[in-house]
Design an enzyme around this catalytic site. Structure first.
Site, PDB file in Angstrom:
ATOM      1  N   ARG A 215     -23.459 -55.125 -16.689  1.00 21.48           N
ATOM      2  CA  ARG A 215     -23.499 -53.881 -17.459  1.00 21.48           C
ATOM      3  C   ARG A 215     -24.939 -53.379 -17.500  1.00 21.48           C
ATOM      4  O   ARG A 215     -25.881 -54.158 -17.654  1.00 21.48           O
ATOM      5  CB  ARG A 215     -22.982 -54.107 -18.885  1.00 21.48           C
ATOM      6  CG  ARG A 215     -21.465 -54.241 -18.973  1.00 21.48           C
ATOM      7  CD  ARG A 215     -20.773 -52.929 -18.635  1.00 21.48           C
ATOM      8  NE  ARG A 215     -19.315 -53.001 -18.736  1.00 21.48           N
ATOM      9  CZ  ARG A 215     -18.503 -53.264 -17.719  1.00 21.48           C
ATOM     10  NH1 ARG A 215     -19.028 -53.513 -16.516  1.00 21.48           N
ATOM     11  NH2 ARG A 215     -17.195 -53.277 -17.887  1.00 21.48           N
TER      12      ARG A 215
ATOM     13  N   GLU B  58     -24.446 -44.432 -17.631  1.00 16.80           N
ATOM     14  CA  GLU B  58     -23.563 -43.977 -16.557  1.00 16.80           C
ATOM     15  C   GLU B  58     -22.749 -42.747 -16.943  1.00 16.80           C
ATOM     16  O   GLU B  58     -22.398 -41.931 -16.090  1.00 16.80           O
ATOM     17  CB  GLU B  58     -22.618 -45.104 -16.133  1.00 16.80           C
ATOM     18  CG  GLU B  58     -23.322 -46.275 -15.476  1.00 16.80           C
ATOM     19  CD  GLU B  58     -22.353 -47.354 -15.023  1.00 16.80           C
ATOM     20  OE1 GLU B  58     -21.121 -47.139 -15.118  1.00 16.80           O
ATOM     21  OE2 GLU B  58     -22.819 -48.418 -14.575  1.00 16.80           O
TER      22      GLU B  58
END
Length: 335
Positions: free
Chosen positions: A234, A263
């Protein structure tokens, strides 16, 4: 039973449709779940979301009011859903934890080899008919010390792959794996020892409140200027601003990643005709020793098939009024 699939990508729809075997009525939308698209869930009791979807408290409350009661996630990670709120409201939530650890670990190795051996630069040169070897020097993986942070499903595969290269493995995990110690000569050490001693560091842990920005300015300072950091877990495990500073100073040798901490709004879409406003991301992409892929590690035929199969097993369990093995409980809300 009708199911709404958010963030449906063209390449995964055939796998989901095949795994469904015409059992459920599936509606696909390419839109990510957020406060604006939540109303698409009107008339659905089951939704299927991806790791980039926003299942925050406000979205969950709206979903509940709309009549949604079941949420299945097409990923192992579930940090994008406020699990505490979800469980308190009464949702049943499940993820896909075992879809293909090999896909992620193999991608991590692909990133490492591509950066180390200057594959992209070499490819660009030969396509310009330049066959010199200047600036293409890498190093042997054999004999290098590799630090694996997290030796669960994916991390254990990474350990075995790097052991196959002849690397010395240092690892850190809350639950050390005795089999890896015996089979791959793994030595479990503190995180700081990994940062100080490993030439290659690979992250294989979920994102949690406790490990947010695990790799920060302080930890980067412990690393050698020859260290390559790999992140296929992550994005927010790594403090991007601190990373950029370290790269500018030459404090580490390189960064390989399939994820990014911000993101949302950028990844999973074509921005080639638009300007990206994220200055940190633009800066990161200017470094020749940074290799970033667009969260594609899971994009293998095997992984997509397994994700789809697990998704429907989760749904089958709910409709059979049983608790499936992938059910996420309240006790996992802060994990």
């Amino acid at each position: 039973m009708k199911i709404l699939v958010y963030s449906a990508k063209a390449f995964e729809i055939p796998f989901i449709s095949a795994a469904n075997i015409n059992k459920y009525q599936i509606t696909f939308t390419p839109d990510a779940l957020d406060t604006e698209t939540v109303f698409k869930a009107v008339g659905y009791r089951i939704i299927c979301i991806f790791s980039g979807d926003d299942a925050s408290a406000i979205v969950l409350e709206k979903l509940w009011d709309l009549g949604v009661r079941f949420i299945t996630i097409r990923s192992a990670g579930f940090n994008n859903i406020n699990l505490k709120v979800a469980k308190n409201l009464g949702f049943q939530v499940a993820n896909a934890p075992d879809y293909s650890p090999h896909a992620i670990a193999e991608h991590a190795v692909a990133l490492l080899l591509t950066l180390n051996r200057k594959i992209i630069m070499a490819n660009e040169q030969v396509h310009a008919y330049n066959f010199l070897q200047n600036n293409l020097m890498g190093f042997n993986l054999h004999g290098k010390t590799v630090g694996i942070i997290g030796t669960g499903r994916i991390g254990s595969i990474m350990v075995k792959i790097m052991h196959g290269f002849g690397c010395k493995i240092l690892a850190n995990d809350l639950q050390p794996d005795d089999d890896l110690v015996e089979l791959c000569d793994v030595t479990y050490v503190t995180l700081d020892e990994i940062y100080k001693k490993a030439a290659i560091i690979s992250l294989h842990i979920p994102l949690s409140y406790q490990n947010y920005y695990l790799i920060n300015k302080e930890k980067l300072a412990l690393m050698s200027s020859d260290t390559i950091l790999i992140n296929t877990s992550r994005g927010a495990l790594v403090d991007t601003k601190a990373l950029i500073e370290a790269l500018e100073k030459g404090a580490i040798a390189g960064y390989c990643t399939d994820v990014y901490e911000k993101e949302k709004g950028t990844f999973f879409k074509d921005n080639s005709k638009d300007s990206i406003k994220d200055e940190d991301l633009k800066k990161l992409l200017t470094f020749s020793n940074v290799l970033l892929t667009p969260h594609q590690a899971f994009v293998t035929k095997e992984a997509l098939q397994h994700i789809a199969e697990i998704t429907f097993k989760n749904i089958d369990s709910w409709l059979a009024h049983t608790v499936g093995k992938n059910e996420l409980g309240l006790e996992m809300a802060d994990s």
